[in-house]
Design an enzyme around this catalytic site. Structure first.
Site, mmCIF file in Angstrom:
data_model
loop_
_atom_site.group_PDB
_atom_site.id
_atom_site.type_symbol
_atom_site.label_atom_id
_atom_site.label_comp_id
_atom_site.label_asym_id
_atom_site.label_seq_id
_atom_site.Cartn_x
_atom_site.Cartn_y
_atom_site.Cartn_z
ATOM 1 N N GLU A 30 78.877 96.180 110.920
ATOM 2 C CA GLU A 30 80.020 95.627 111.659
ATOM 3 C C GLU A 30 79.647 95.361 113.108
ATOM 4 O OE1 GLU A 30 84.621 96.993 112.739
ATOM 5 O OE2 GLU A 30 83.116 98.475 112.190
ATOM 6 N N LYS A 82 88.260 90.426 108.775
ATOM 7 C CA LYS A 82 88.922 91.693 108.484
ATOM 8 C C LYS A 82 90.433 91.516 108.487
ATOM 9 C CE LYS A 82 89.167 96.510 110.098
ATOM 10 N NZ LYS A 82 88.750 97.464 111.141
ATOM 11 N N CYS A 85 84.864 98.128 108.099
ATOM 12 C CA CYS A 85 85.245 99.403 108.702
ATOM 13 C C CYS A 85 86.176 100.188 107.784
ATOM 14 C CB CYS A 85 85.856 99.160 110.084
ATOM 15 S SG CYS A 85 86.091 100.658 111.058
#
Length: 506
Positions: free
Chosen positions: A267, A331, A381
């Site tokens: 990430e 995301k 994440c």
């Protein structure tokens, strides 16, 4: 038990909750629950009223989550000059609202009759509270009790049927049985554990499909969060990723010639806006072999017609060796206070770095790759901590979790995050590839067996074959309805059983 604890039941509840954390990653001292959960039930049975039971339940939850989430404070040290005043309140500030969910099983345990009704009601309410915690206020299903078994693939196999919440239900039931002081109950507990492990052994003994003819190169730069965005260090950090990628791609090509190579960065690994920086994309592509592809975590920006920054995304970008971007995934489940500020205009402080909140993507999906490569389901994440939300309308060939756990240093946080990722592999019957900025990076096959990885705090790369997927699991089909119905059954059965027996005074 020391008299001082008996005279201060809230303190005793707090200590029992804190001690229970030893069962969680990375310690995995699971037997401690056979002490702490019966102790908590015994304490609740002594509560003179529902208010005391609720207060003691909160104390247990506060101790449990304060000890389990202490590592949140570490993120403040990346800019301690600005956030020093939050150090003493950050972990308690998170633990307090999460601890409120522990009031639910405490009240249920106090209300129902002692014995089996109390054990069944307590276990059902515990899992009901976990399910609520996963959805309320954007959800925070961290450190679900079923993750205590993530030290090995064997005890995780029932998650393919009942999910991590189902493991939580079984764990609370079995660990609470000593409160019954019955040899039959303890024998039954041992029998259930034997069946549990027997199912795990049987499932792990089943043949798996052959791995995909694809080599993965997991690149772990091990970049400290306080140096990550330093302008003077951006090019050295980028060069580190380029060098590791090139070395990993050479190793993969030498050991498995002719196989496609997928190089994966964690990430926000790129210190540049990779999807909009032509020179950075060219350099990244040049580190790949001709039959390679780079999947890189990066911040992605969109500008309006007036040239003003309109949106920021936490993204995964797929790059060809030519430097051309051939896919992007944004995301969807953003972290409150970390990636956007809830209650904008009401809270007078701003904790998100920069002047613009991140924008959310469209949700779980598949990132289609060129040349017939198996398509991953990206999870950026903490999106990986949400059971039952891994797959959208189309089932991917594998799950890919990229993350930046550098925020939490050498603490329990990265190991707890890793355990959640391992469980998602078992629940969905899909291999899980996890690439973290500072670790822990790992590859798990579709049964949760470890296939390779890099340790916490290690800089380097590892080459691993991409495991194949299994067919959809029962949990993958039924999702959270399965542990939800299990909990409802336990609750109803406990209530019926309790009505047949008079409830003695505590």
């Amino acid at each position: 038990m020391p008299d001082v604890l008996l005279k201060r039941p809230w303190l005793l509840a707090f200590l029992l909750g804190a001690l229970s954390v030893l069962a969680l990653p990375p310690v995995h001292a699971v037997p401690v629950l056979w002490l702490t959960l019966p102790g908590f039930l015994w304490l609740i049975g002594r509560a003179p009223g529902w208010r005391r039971a609720a207060w003691w339940g909160f104390g247990f939850g506060f101790g449990h989550h304060l000890a389990g989430l202490y590592w949140i404070t570490h993120s403040l040290f990346t800019d301690i000059g600005r956030w020093w005043w939050l150090v003493p309140v950050a972990a308690p500030g998170v633990a307090v609202p999460v601890a409120l969910f522990s009031v639910i099983p405490a009240l249920v345990a106090w209300r129902v009759a002692p014995g089996w009704p109390r054990v069944l009601g307590f276990a059902a309410a515990w899992v009901g509270a976990e399910l609520l915690r996963g959805v309320m206020f954007t959800g925070f299903p961290w450190n679900l009790l079923g993750t205590v078994w993530a030290f090995h693939a064997l005890p995780l196999q029932p998650a393919s049927v009942i999910g991590v919440h189902g493991l939580s239900l079984l764990t609370v039931l079995l660990a609470s049985l000593p409160i019954l002081r019955s040899w039959r109950a303890l024998a039954g507990s041992a029998a259930v554990l034997a069946l549990w492990m027997g199912f795990g052994a049987w499932r792990l003994a089943q043949p798996l499909p052959a791995d995909h003819a694809v080599r993965l190169v997991l690149v772990q730069g091990n970049v400290a969060q306080d140096t990550k965005w330093d302008p003077a260090r951006r090019m050295p950090i980028f060069q580190r990723y380029l060098d590791l990628s090139a070395a990993g791609a050479r190793e993969a090509a030498a050991t498995h010639p002719g196989q496609p190579v997928l190089v994966i960065w964690p990430e926000t690994a790129s210190p540049f806006l990779l999807a909009q920086d032509a020179e950075a994309m060219r350099l990244a592509g040049a580190s790949l072999p001709p039959h390679g592809l780079l999947l890189a975590g990066t911040v992605r920006a969109e500008w309006g017609a007036d040239g003003q920054l309109r949106s920021l995304f936490n993204s995964l970008v797929a790059l060809e060796p030519s430097g051309e971007a051939v896919g992007v995934f944004d995301k969807a489940h953003l972290v409150p206070f970390g990636e956007y500020m809830p209650f904008a205009g009401i809270i007078p402080i701003r904790m998100v770095t920069g002047g613009v909140d991140f924008s959310a993507g469209s949700g779980p999906g598949v990132l289609r790759l060129p040349r017939g490569l198996p398509s991953p389901g990206p999870l950026i994440c903490y999106e990986v901590i949400f059971p039952g939300r891994m797959v959208g309308g189309e089932r991917p060939g594998w799950l890919l979790n990229i993350t930046n756990d550098a925020w939490f240093g050498m603490s329990a946080g990265p190991y707890q995050h890793l355990a959640a990722a391992r469980l998602r592999a078992v629940e969905e019957g899909l291999p899980m590839v996890r690439v973290a900025q500072t670790g822990v990076s790992a590859v798990y096959d579709a049964t949760g067996r470890h296939a390779g990885g890099l340790s916490l705090g290690e800089s380097g790369f590892v080459t691993v074959g991409l495991p194949a997927a299994l067919g959809p699991t029962l949990f993958g089909w039924g999702g959270l309805w399965i542990p939800g119905l299990m909990s409802l059954f336990c609750c109803v059965f406990g209530v019926i059983w309790g009505r047949r027996r008079p409830r003695p005074m505590p």
